[in-house]
Design a protein around this motif. Structure first.
Motif, PDB file in Angstrom:
ATOM      1  N   ARG A  39      -3.074 -46.919  -0.307  1.00 43.51           N
ATOM      2  CA  ARG A  39      -3.867 -47.118   0.920  1.00 43.51           C
ATOM      3  C   ARG A  39      -4.664 -48.414   0.871  1.00 43.51           C
ATOM      4  NH1 ARG A  39      -7.904 -42.642   1.802  1.00 43.51           N
ATOM      5  NH2 ARG A  39      -8.659 -44.005   3.435  1.00 43.51           N
ATOM      6  N   GLY A  42      -3.532 -52.043   2.630  1.00 40.19           N
ATOM      7  CA  GLY A  42      -3.759 -52.389   4.036  1.00 40.19           C
ATOM      8  C   GLY A  42      -5.188 -52.817   4.336  1.00 40.19           C
ATOM      9  N   TYR A  43      -6.097 -52.538   3.434  1.00 36.17           N
ATOM     10  CA  TYR A  43      -7.482 -52.977   3.621  1.00 36.17           C
ATOM     11  C   TYR A  43      -7.677 -54.423   3.149  1.00 36.17           C
ATOM     12  CZ  TYR A  43      -9.104 -48.321   4.864  1.00 36.17           C
ATOM     13  OH  TYR A  43      -9.315 -47.118   5.518  1.00 36.17           O
ATOM     14  N   ASP A  46      -2.950 -58.229   5.147  1.00 33.46           N
ATOM     15  CA  ASP A  46      -2.475 -57.905   6.489  1.00 33.46           C
ATOM     16  C   ASP A  46      -0.991 -57.535   6.432  1.00 33.46           C
ATOM     17  OD1 ASP A  46      -0.953 -60.236   6.426  1.00 33.46           O
ATOM     18  OD2 ASP A  46      -2.292 -61.368   7.731  1.00 33.46           O
ATOM     19  N   ASP A  47      -0.406 -57.320   7.615  1.00 40.62           N
ATOM     20  CA  ASP A  47       0.974 -56.832   7.626  1.00 40.62           C
ATOM     21  C   ASP A  47       1.987 -57.930   7.305  1.00 40.62           C
ATOM     22  OD1 ASP A  47       0.119 -57.860  10.006  1.00 40.62           O
ATOM     23  OD2 ASP A  47       0.833 -56.213  11.264  1.00 40.62           O
ATOM     24  N   GLN A  48       1.532 -59.154   7.076  1.00 41.98           N
ATOM     25  CA  GLN A  48       2.416 -60.200   6.542  1.00 41.98           C
ATOM     26  C   GLN A  48       2.092 -60.472   5.074  1.00 41.98           C
ATOM     27  OE1 GLN A  48       4.966 -61.208   8.229  1.00 41.98           O
ATOM     28  NE2 GLN A  48       4.403 -60.165  10.132  1.00 41.98           N
ATOM     29  N   ARG A  50      -0.599 -61.324   3.654  1.00 39.59           N
ATOM     30  CA  ARG A  50      -1.582 -62.379   3.392  1.00 39.59           C
ATOM     31  C   ARG A  50      -2.960 -61.737   3.217  1.00 39.59           C
ATOM     32  NH1 ARG A  50      -0.783 -65.399   8.967  1.00 39.59           N
ATOM     33  NH2 ARG A  50      -1.384 -63.282   9.488  1.00 39.59           N
ATOM     34  N   ARG A  52      -6.464 -60.750   4.096  1.00 39.23           N
ATOM     35  CA  ARG A  52      -7.085 -60.597   5.411  1.00 39.23           C
ATOM     36  C   ARG A  52      -8.097 -61.719   5.644  1.00 39.23           C
ATOM     37  NH1 ARG A  52      -5.739 -56.682   8.528  1.00 39.23           N
ATOM     38  NH2 ARG A  52      -4.749 -54.812   7.695  1.00 39.23           N
ATOM     39  N   HIS A  54     -11.009 -61.952   6.799  1.00 40.94           N
ATOM     40  CA  HIS A  54     -12.421 -61.793   6.452  1.00 40.94           C
ATOM     41  C   HIS A  54     -12.615 -61.094   5.105  1.00 40.94           C
ATOM     42  CE1 HIS A  54     -13.384 -63.426  10.317  1.00 40.94           C
ATOM     43  NE2 HIS A  54     -12.697 -62.475  10.928  1.00 40.94           N
ATOM     44  N   GLN A  84     -16.094 -58.724   0.676  1.00 42.59           N
ATOM     45  CA  GLN A  84     -16.117 -58.789   2.134  1.00 42.59           C
ATOM     46  C   GLN A  84     -16.796 -60.092   2.533  1.00 42.59           C
ATOM     47  OE1 GLN A  84     -17.473 -55.205   4.297  1.00 42.59           O
ATOM     48  NE2 GLN A  84     -19.198 -56.445   4.983  1.00 42.59           N
ATOM     49  N   GLY A  88     -16.706 -61.915  10.274  1.00 43.66           N
ATOM     50  CA  GLY A  88     -15.930 -60.716  10.586  1.00 43.66           C
ATOM     51  C   GLY A  88     -16.751 -59.463  10.780  1.00 43.66           C
TER      52      GLY A  88
END
Lengths: 89, 371
Positions: A39, A42-43, A46-48, A50, A52, A54, A84, A88
């Motif tokens: 899980r 995905g945090y 991203d879906d490519q 890379r 995220r 932020h 973090q 964002g």
């Protein structure tokens, strides 16, 4: 073995304690973490696949330069922090 | 009549229940998180909340017990290597950029005869299906790979997005989707093949030769009447449009006071002649006309409109109701309206009068009655 530590702000979404993972690059090290915590991927990515926009990753107090391929080098003694960004929010 | 309302806001999902003397907030889930889209599946009662986390991306949560507990499920993903065009206004070839999910902009249940099917529309514009209660999502490749997608562009958002998914109650395989800015598309085979509809939609903001191009229209929201699904209303960037043939041909309605500009539209579930809109000042100004919040309603298929203002702020009001900020319950009697600045109003008499539930909520993204 590099130690990977995640921002405590993730704790309200899912558990991700610090972990010692093999890997010669950021990509290899994070993939090793994600293999045990699917899980979490995905945090952070991203879906490519890379980083995220932020989210920031530091290796021994230096922000990584390659946020797309995640090729920055990690050594056995490295401290990797996944944080973090202040943007964002 | 519905006795429960769900409100997705910048700071969480609010549940309101009808009690003896009005509507009360009875629960807040995901406090602090942007709850940008919500679905209560009328077929099985499951709840779905999409969170658009500022740092950690889009997440979808599901409740199997009417909101008592939630579990994270899957989210749509753009295909590996997928790209979206960056809009150019001078006709030059569009440069491309990697496609990455930024928001779930629509969540709808399939038909009564498709108990496992859920639909999701996303930004960038992708249509997805799930047959396992949101645990996994499959891209509708036929629409994503359609040639015309390269001419879609963002309206209010950086990238084009699917904000409306209408499942025909007479035939669940017949689905109409609306895209900002990518027009109105129709399938008769649950998404295997698609046809661009929306003749008559007009985009005044485009160069003259492109103003009637159906593929670039910015339908802010599309609503069809359950009583006659061929009756469709579009609140377009350019104004209000009406169709009586399932969105194939639209008629522009230009003379509506105080304004034809807006984002939201709802169609009466039992009277195809009746629809509601929430007007504002175009384009980027986006405030109520003269600082007065009104709902416009037609009861005669768009021939005439009335401005409903009883109970709504009539001076110094700057609330705007975006696409998913207006809902009508399954009786057509109760409406809910939530604004960009945290105002929430409910009508129990088809919009004749409104009661302010709160004007200090976080920014409201979507309101949906329990069905």
């Amino acid at each position: 073995m590099p130690r990977v530590t995640f921002t405590p702000n993730l704790k309200k979404h899912l558990d991700c304690p610090p972990s010692d993972m093999d890997g010669a690059t950021v990509r290899e090290t994070l993939d090793a973490v994600f293999a045990e915590n699917t899980r979490l991927r995905g945090y952070i990515l991203d879906d490519q696949s890379r980083l995220r926009k932020h989210v920031m990753v530091f290796i021994d107090n230096e922000a990584i330069k390659d946020r797309v391929q995640l090729t920055d080098v990690v050594t056995a003694e490295s401290e990797v922090y996944v944080m973090q960004a202040l943007s964002g929010g | 009549m519905s006795e429960r309302l769900y409100v997705g806001t910048r700071k969480g999902l609010f549940t309101l229940d009808r009690i003896a003397n009005g509507w009360n907030i009875t629960n807040v889930d995901f406090l602090g998180e942007p709850a940008s889209m919500f679905l209560q599946d009328p077929r099985d009662g499951r709840l779905y909340t999409s969170l658009t986390l500022g740092h950690f991306g889009v997440k979808l949560h599901r409740s199997n017990d009417r909101g008592k507990s939630w579990e994270e499920c899957g989210v749509p993903a753009m295909p590996e290597g997928a790209e979206v065009p960056i809009m150019t206004m001078d006709g030059s070839p569009s440069p491309m950029k990697p496609a990455s999910l930024s928001e779930i902009w629509a969540l709808e249940a399939g038909g009564a005869d498709q108990p496992d099917l859920l639909w999701a529309g996303t930004i960038p514009a992708g249509l997805y299906r799930s047959t396992d209660f949101g645990s996994s999502w499959q891209l509708v490749e036929s629409l994503f790979h359609i040639e015309e997608r390269m001419k879609w562009f963002g309206g209010g958002k950086d990238d084009a997005g699917i904000h409306t998914i209408c499942v025909d109650p007479r035939d669940s395989q017949h689905v109409t989707v609306a895209i900002s800015c990518g027009g109105v598309w129709e399938t008769h085979d649950t998404g295997e093949t698609w046809t661009l509809r929306g003749e008559g939609l007009r985009a005044e903001f485009m160069p003259p030769d492109l103003q009637f191009d159906p593929n670039i229209q910015d339908a802010h929201r599309l609503a069809s009447s359950a009583a006659d699904p061929d009756v469709m209303w579009v609140q377009h960037h350019n104004g209000i449009f009406h169709s009586t043939d399932g969105g194939h041909q639209f008629r522009e309605i230009e003379d509506v006071k105080p304004s034809v500009f807006g984002f939201a539209v709802c169609a009466h579930p039992h009277d195809p002649q009746t629809a509601w809109f929430v007007p504002g000042v175009k384009d980027e100004c986006r405030v109520p006309v003269d600082g007065q919040l009104v709902v416009t309603r037609t009861r005669d298929g768009g021939q005439t409109f009335e401005s409903l203002r009883d109970g709504l702020p009539q001076e110094q009001c700057y609330d705007i109701v975006f696409r998913h900020g207006l809902d009508v319950d399954e009786t057509g009697e109760r409406l809910a309206m939530g604004s960009s600045t945290g105002g929430l109003w409910i009508s129990e008499d088809e919009g004749d009068s409104w009661t302010c539930v709160s004007n200090i909520l976080p920014q409201i993204y979507c309101v949906r009655f329990e069905r």
